[in-house]
Motif scaffolding. Structure first.
Motif, PDB file in Angstrom:
ATOM      1  N   ARG A   1      -3.962  43.226 -13.817  1.00 32.23           N
ATOM      2  CA  ARG A   1      -5.151  44.021 -14.101  1.00 32.23           C
ATOM      3  C   ARG A   1      -5.881  43.409 -15.295  1.00 32.23           C
TER       4      ARG A   1
ATOM      5  N   ASP B   1      -8.160  44.597  -9.713  1.00 33.68           N
ATOM      6  CA  ASP B   1      -6.742  44.244  -9.722  1.00 33.68           C
ATOM      7  C   ASP B   1      -6.498  43.159  -8.684  1.00 33.68           C
TER       8      ASP B   1
ATOM      9  N   LEU C   1     -10.380  44.668 -24.229  1.00 35.02           N
ATOM     10  CA  LEU C   1      -9.946  45.426 -25.387  1.00 35.02           C
ATOM     11  C   LEU C   1     -11.155  45.827 -26.226  1.00 35.02           C
TER      12      LEU C   1
ATOM     13  N   LEU D   1      -8.279  43.434 -18.331  1.00 30.78           N
ATOM     14  CA  LEU D   1      -8.737  44.491 -19.230  1.00 30.78           C
ATOM     15  C   LEU D   1      -9.549  43.916 -20.379  1.00 30.78           C
TER      16      LEU D   1
ATOM     17  N   SER E   1       3.064  51.538 -17.538  1.00 29.00           N
ATOM     18  CA  SER E   1       2.662  50.346 -16.773  1.00 29.00           C
ATOM     19  C   SER E   1       2.831  50.551 -15.273  1.00 29.00           C
TER      20      SER E   1
ATOM     21  N   GLU F   1     -10.074  39.748 -23.996  1.00 28.67           N
ATOM     22  CA  GLU F   1      -9.656  40.073 -22.635  1.00 28.67           C
ATOM     23  C   GLU F   1      -8.160  39.882 -22.518  1.00 28.67           C
TER      24      GLU F   1
ATOM     25  N   TRP G   1      -2.959  42.314 -17.657  1.00 27.09           N
ATOM     26  CA  TRP G   1      -1.805  43.194 -17.794  1.00 27.09           C
ATOM     27  C   TRP G   1      -1.076  43.292 -16.466  1.00 27.09           C
TER      28      TRP G   1
ATOM     29  N   TRP H   1      -8.994  50.983 -23.441  1.00 36.14           N
ATOM     30  CA  TRP H   1      -9.357  49.683 -22.912  1.00 36.14           C
ATOM     31  C   TRP H   1     -10.134  49.927 -21.627  1.00 36.14           C
ATOM     32  N   THR H   2     -10.962  48.996 -21.236  1.00 34.78           N
ATOM     33  CA  THR H   2     -11.728  49.149 -19.994  1.00 34.78           C
ATOM     34  C   THR H   2     -11.364  48.035 -19.027  1.00 34.78           C
ATOM     35  N   ARG H   3     -11.502  48.323 -17.759  1.00 35.79           N
ATOM     36  CA  ARG H   3     -11.224  47.309 -16.742  1.00 35.79           C
ATOM     37  C   ARG H   3     -12.299  46.243 -16.783  1.00 35.79           C
TER      38      ARG H   3
END
Length: 185
Positions: free
Chosen positions: A34, A21, A38, A36, A123, A43, A46, A15-17
């Motif tokens: 956060r 945060d 997918l 993310l 996590s 989106e 998390w 997954w990418t940011r």
């Protein structure tokens, strides 16, 4: 399909940011949200536990007994028997932090200590380190933090091994890793 660097063929793509945060809660624990992205374009937000690195110490005496601590833990809402340990201070090496925490929480010093594992919880932002220490011997009084109320318990390795599968021992993962490294499982 070609695997991305750091993955095996057939592994799910990372997954990418999708942004910075954001602090969701900042108290005794710090929780981040956060964002993310997918691989399928969805989106997700998390929750990430943002805490300092920690260390747990399996300290063995000369006669192969394990130095443990017993203290109340608010999460499970009970007194828990566990490995000594705590936070790794900024700039501190995990082994030094483990030896320091062992001495503060139990009064025990050791003749040798080594880092045997570093675990990246799924996590969390920082790792949990595992130190195996040998030659543990009582060297002085405990030096507890303001919110610590700890009883020191020293048990034979066999007793610790019997308790592990119950899931009621604190730092279960770290205890297994250290006992395995020491060849004591």
């Amino acid at each position: 399909m070609t695997a991305q660097p750091g993955t095996r063929a057939g592994s799910p793509p990372p997954w990418t940011r999708a942004g910075a945060d954001e602090v969701a809660y900042d108290g005794f624990a710090r929780i981040l949200h956060r964002p993310l992205l997918l691989p399928d374009g969805r989106e997700a937000l998390w929750d990430i536990h943002d805490s300092p690195a920690t260390v747990s110490v399996l300290a063995l005496t000369h006669d192969d007994r394990v130095v443990l601590v017993e203290q109340f833990r608010p999460g499970p809402d009970r007194v828990v028997l566990s490995l000594p340990g705590g936070l790794v201070d900024d700039g501190e090496e995990p082994v030094a932090a483990g030896v320091r925490e062992l001495r503060e929480e139990t009064g025990y010093a050791v003749t040798s200590a080594e880092l045997v594992a570093t675990v990246d919880p799924p996590s969390h932002t920082r790792p949990r380190h595992v130190v195996l220490a040998r030659g543990a011997h009582l060297a002085g009084a405990q030096h507890l933090d303001e919110l610590e109320d700890i009883t020191v318990v020293v048990l034979p390795v066999a007793d610790v091994r019997r308790r592990l599968p119950t899931g009621r021992l604190g730092a279960t993962e770290q205890t297994y890793l250290a006992l395995d490294h020491a060849g004591l499982l």
